[in-house]
Write an enzyme that holds these catalytic residues in place. Structure first.
Site, mmCIF file in Angstrom:
data_model
loop_
_atom_site.group_PDB
_atom_site.id
_atom_site.type_symbol
_atom_site.label_atom_id
_atom_site.label_comp_id
_atom_site.label_asym_id
_atom_site.label_seq_id
_atom_site.Cartn_x
_atom_site.Cartn_y
_atom_site.Cartn_z
ATOM 1 N N ASP A 1 12.330 -23.836 -1.079
ATOM 2 C CA ASP A 1 13.638 -23.436 -1.607
ATOM 3 C C ASP A 1 14.432 -24.656 -2.047
ATOM 4 O O ASP A 1 15.142 -24.622 -3.056
ATOM 5 C CB ASP A 1 14.436 -22.682 -0.536
ATOM 6 N N PHE A 2 14.331 -25.735 -1.273
ATOM 7 C CA PHE A 2 15.073 -26.965 -1.588
ATOM 8 C C PHE A 2 14.636 -27.514 -2.946
ATOM 9 O O PHE A 2 15.481 -27.871 -3.783
ATOM 10 C CB PHE A 2 14.823 -28.011 -0.489
ATOM 11 N N ASP B 1 15.935 -25.272 -5.695
ATOM 12 C CA ASP B 1 17.378 -25.470 -5.915
ATOM 13 C C ASP B 1 17.655 -26.757 -6.681
ATOM 14 O O ASP B 1 18.577 -26.811 -7.503
ATOM 15 C CB ASP B 1 18.117 -25.477 -4.576
ATOM 16 N N SER C 1 11.572 14.675 -21.326
ATOM 17 C CA SER C 1 10.461 14.458 -20.397
ATOM 18 C C SER C 1 9.171 14.921 -21.063
ATOM 19 O O SER C 1 9.191 15.694 -22.027
ATOM 20 C CB SER C 1 10.697 15.244 -19.108
ATOM 21 N N GLU D 1 -1.432 4.969 -22.605
ATOM 22 C CA GLU D 1 -0.637 3.956 -21.900
ATOM 23 C C GLU D 1 -0.573 4.306 -20.418
ATOM 24 O O GLU D 1 -0.576 5.489 -20.048
ATOM 25 C CB GLU D 1 0.783 3.906 -22.468
ATOM 26 N N LYS E 1 1.083 5.144 -17.025
ATOM 27 C CA LYS E 1 2.356 5.816 -16.712
ATOM 28 C C LYS E 1 2.956 5.145 -15.476
ATOM 29 O O LYS E 1 2.524 5.372 -14.356
ATOM 30 C CB LYS E 1 2.107 7.299 -16.454
ATOM 31 N N ASP F 1 5.339 4.156 -12.453
ATOM 32 C CA ASP F 1 6.142 4.935 -11.506
ATOM 33 C C ASP F 1 7.425 4.166 -11.238
ATOM 34 O O ASP F 1 7.577 3.472 -10.228
ATOM 35 C CB ASP F 1 5.358 5.146 -10.211
ATOM 36 N N GLU G 1 10.428 1.287 -18.869
ATOM 37 C CA GLU G 1 10.465 1.618 -17.442
ATOM 38 C C GLU G 1 10.843 0.383 -16.649
ATOM 39 O O GLU G 1 10.320 -0.713 -16.872
ATOM 40 C CB GLU G 1 9.085 2.103 -16.996
ATOM 41 N N TYR H 1 8.077 0.717 -24.108
ATOM 42 C CA TYR H 1 6.975 1.498 -24.681
ATOM 43 C C TYR H 1 7.354 2.413 -25.842
ATOM 44 O O TYR H 1 6.503 3.132 -26.355
ATOM 45 C CB TYR H 1 6.271 2.322 -23.599
ATOM 46 N N LYS I 1 -0.381 9.744 -26.418
ATOM 47 C CA LYS I 1 0.495 10.031 -27.558
ATOM 48 C C LYS I 1 -0.332 10.040 -28.843
ATOM 49 O O LYS I 1 -1.218 9.179 -29.006
ATOM 50 C CB LYS I 1 1.588 8.967 -27.695
ATOM 51 N N LYS J 1 -1.478 13.175 -14.808
ATOM 52 C CA LYS J 1 -1.063 12.591 -13.543
ATOM 53 C C LYS J 1 -2.206 12.615 -12.538
ATOM 54 O O LYS J 1 -2.865 13.649 -12.368
ATOM 55 C CB LYS J 1 0.157 13.332 -12.984
ATOM 56 N N CYS K 1 11.662 2.688 26.761
ATOM 57 C CA CYS K 1 11.046 1.630 25.954
ATOM 58 C C CYS K 1 9.619 1.380 26.427
ATOM 59 O O CYS K 1 9.387 1.212 27.641
ATOM 60 C CB CYS K 1 11.870 0.347 26.062
ATOM 61 N N CYS L 1 9.764 -2.604 28.001
ATOM 62 C CA CYS L 1 10.575 -3.003 29.166
ATOM 63 C C CYS L 1 10.987 -1.843 30.054
ATOM 64 O O CYS L 1 11.545 -2.043 31.134
ATOM 65 C CB CYS L 1 11.810 -3.782 28.713
ATOM 66 N N CYS M 1 16.050 0.664 21.861
ATOM 67 C CA CYS M 1 16.065 0.091 23.209
ATOM 68 C C CYS M 1 17.286 -0.822 23.279
ATOM 69 O O CYS M 1 17.375 -1.798 22.523
ATOM 70 C CB CYS M 1 14.786 -0.704 23.467
ATOM 71 N N CYS N 1 14.079 -7.481 26.471
ATOM 72 C CA CYS N 1 12.912 -6.793 25.936
ATOM 73 C C CYS N 1 12.135 -7.768 25.051
ATOM 74 O O CYS N 1 12.656 -8.243 24.022
ATOM 75 C CB CYS N 1 13.369 -5.576 25.139
#
Length: 671
Positions: A34-35, A38, A83, A113, A115, A117, A173, A225, A288, A312, A406, A409, A424, A430
């Site tokens: 990360d350093f 950045d 749709s 193509e 589909k 989700d 999408e 698309y 299509k 589908k 639990c 514990c 718990c 715990c």
């Protein structure tokens, strides 16, 4: 650095940062720290500040959001978002093909193509600039989510020069990659939040967030698309896909031009198993007719085009035996039931376990010992039990009853009103909660302690070296004892101790996040730290004071008060303070641009074209001061859209001047 050198360096930095973002968010395989990331970003910001004419809307510095949207505007679609008709049956595809042939003859092609989700989205561009993004909604109108969509890195905010029309709409999408979904869901679980069921729900929930800065933190992706223009530019759909790809839009490379229905069926068959190798979810194939002229001839029904259909895939479902139910205790104390199954192969992987979510799910399924159950993956990433085969239930089989204590514990479990999960409450005694809290605290996104990974935490806990977060900061007194442990060499111990010492410089918001207060994730911790400034002020805060903080609701306020009421938690904080950790928010050094607002106090409320943080910085940079609540001491209330009526009423009663953001800029001499 010359202009040309800066131009080359900016391009190189942008490309490198985008690649690192992709590896981190999508592949979950970061290649730099990360350093280091950045530092590269800081260099890019500095160069773009020096040469603002070189800032590209797609620059990594621009995809950070920052707009708050209280209500999404409803926008009518220029072209309805219909749709598609769909089928799970290959014979129905053959029937579809026969209807096409009957209407237009045999001379036509199909485009196949994947589909996706995800969440359907319509983008409008004017002279190459993204001006509007709208969800499908009911097909005739949807929600405008432009500020949120602009944070999606793969969607171009401005097109480079090309032969595209001045005005067009493109549909596609928005989705989330599977590894990103897993990682973000794990964070939600760690924060005591309910996980999303699948990437589509996560993507949909993200697009509807009110703060675009939060959207920017969730890595969404997209594929386009379909192109809409007033004047037809291409004769076929396939041509248009190649064109929009050349304009800079993300177009999926797995599409196929097919000459007949046999090729379509082969394409569908190939992807039935290959789909599990993708980094994102698909639930079928869209077919299509390629020619736009033939599409026009075929026309539409009331709900869908006659020239397209979606095949589908059925969610893969298998039957297996329930061997037992075990229970997992998470960092927050939530106890989750898990079904242990006779191993089966499902959707590309061997499945041995399936989540049961909570006690309600066990009741819904009416699970009994030794039941034969149907397990499904489908759109879900985690396998789950769909139902029980009652015909195979063994006579006299005992029902599965959710545990009352639990499993680790033995403490009696608790369930808060309105929540599905049992917890718990023994968070200080715990083992899974203790270890989980320490692992969370030392993690990369919290205190970022090098050399102290999850396995090391487990080992140190098992050996009795650490039992609380504060014990981590006493490890330097046990260096000689640590050397006697297997795989703990002098170099690794020194690296770990150095990492622990460096973590003392992490800001208050990180420490607060690290404490593991239920529902207090990274964003909430930052808001609380910035508002209350010190841990003492936060611990002394009343319910009403906490609830007054922006985006801090009743549930979070109760959780914070409950946490700080526990004497053990307060004692732990005292130990961490004694060790030198940061429990006071650092005040940002404000470089004054002028003293035009000196001695004046302000409150900012509502939504604006600029973010509230930008307005706050402008006020402070010109000598003004931001107050936290409305009182007679307030000089100005800066009011935006959708401001709360209570603040408006109180300011009016106190005769406090109410100004707009434009009037604020006017006070500074800006038009």
């Amino acid at each position: 650095m010359s202009f040309e050198e800066a131009k080359k360096r900016i391009a190189a930095l942008s490309a490198e940062l985008k690649e690192h973002s992709y590896r981190y968010y999508v592949l979950a395989m970061p290649s730099i720290s990360d350093f280091e990331f950045d530092k590269l970003l800081e260099e890019l910001v500095a160069l773009e500040t020096q040469y603002p004419e070189l800032i590209d809307p797609d620059s990594p510095t621009q995809n950070v959001g920052g707009f708050i949207t209280k209500e999404f505007q409803t926008v009518k679609h220029r072209w309805p978002m219909l749709s598609l008709g769909n089928t799970y049956n290959e014979q129905e595809l053959v029937d579809f093909d026969q209807r096409i042939k009957k209407a237009i003859g045999d001379n036509f092609e199909y485009v196949c193509e994947l589909k996706f989700d995800g969440l359907s989205m319509s983008l409008t561009y004017d002279k190459g600039h993204l001006v509007r993004a709208v969800t499908r909604g009911d097909g005739t109108q949807g929600d405008e989510v432009t500020t949120n969509v602009k944070t999606i890195r793969s969607i171009p905010k401005r097109l480079h020069e090309g032969d595209y029309p001045d005005d067009f709409e493109i549909r596609g999408e928005v989705f989330m990659h599977l590894k990103a979904f897993d990682r973000l869901n794990e964070e939600r679980i760690e924060n005591g939040e309910p996980p999303y069921a699948n990437p589509r729900n996560f993507a949909s929930g993200t697009i509807k967030l009110q703060d675009s800065a939060e959207v920017a933190k969730r890595p969404l992706d997209s594929f386009m698309y379909f192109l809409y223009t007033e004047r037809r530019l291409f004769s076929t759909h396939w041509e248009s896909l190649q064109a929009v790809k050349s304009w800079g839009f993300p177009v999926n490379s797995e599409s196929r031009l097919c000459g007949n229905i046999e090729e379509v069926l082969k394409f569908i068959g190939d992807w039935e198993s290959k789909r599990f190798d993708l980094s994102y979810d698909i639930d079928g194939i869209v077919i299509k007719v390629n020619s736009y002229a033939q599409q026009e001839e075929l026309g539409f029904t009331a709900k869908s085009p006659r020239w397209a259909i979606a095949y589908k895939y059925k969610a893969q479902q298998v039957e297996t035996e329930l061997q037992s139910v075990s229970y997992q205790v998470g960092r927050t104390g939530a106890v989750t039931p898990v079904a242990n199954l006779k191993p089966i192969f499902l959707a590309g992987t061997t499945v041995k376990r399936a989540t049961l979510h909570n006690a309600n799910e066990i009741i819904r399924l009416d699970l009994h010992e030794g039941d034969w159950v149907y397990v499904e993956k489908g759109g879900e990433i985690i396998p789950k039990i769909i139902s029980v085969n009652l015909e195979k239930r063994k006579p006299g089989a005992a029902p599965i009853k959710y545990i009352t204590n639990c499993p680790v514990c033995g403490t009696a479990l608790e369930r808060k009103e309105g929540e599905a999960a049992f917890y718990c409450p023994n968070d200080e005694g715990c083992a899974p909660q203790i270890v989980g809290k320490m692992q969370h605290f030392t993690g990369r996104k919290v205190m970022n302690i090098d050399g102290l990974g999850d396995e090391t935490i487990e080992t140190l806990y098992e050996k009795g070296f650490i039992c609380h977060i504060s014990d981590i900061y006493d490890l330097h007194t046990k260096a000689d004892q640590l050397k006697t442990m297997e795989r703990f060499g002098e170099k690794s111990i020194n690296n770990m101790l150095d990492g622990i010492e460096k973590s003392k410089q992490q800001p208050f918001e990180k420490v607060l996040f690290g404490l593991g207060i239920r529902y207090v994730g990274a964003t909430v911790a930052k808001k609380l730290a910035m508002y209350f400034k010190t841990i003492d002020a936060l611990m002394a805060a009343s319910f009403d004071e906490l609830n007054a903080v922006e985006e801090i609701g009743e549930r979070i306020a109760k959780s914070v008060i409950e946490y700080f009421t526990d004497p053990q938690h307060r004692a732990e904080i005292e130990k961490l303070q004694a060790q030198g950790l940061q429990f006071t928010a650092e005040e940002k050094e404000v470089v004054l641009a002028s003293d035009k607002l000196s001695g004046k106090t302000f409150i900012i409320s509502g939504t604006f074209a600029k973010s509230r943080d930008e307005l706050k910085d402008i006020i402070e940079q010109n000598g003004g001061k931001i107050l936290s609540s409305i009182s007679a001491k307030l000089d100005y209330l800066v009011a935006g859209d959708n401001m709360g009526p209570a603040k408006l009423e109180k300011a009016t009663k106190l005769n406090i001047p109410i100004i707009s953001d434009e009037e604020l800029m006017g006070m500074l001499g800006h038009d």
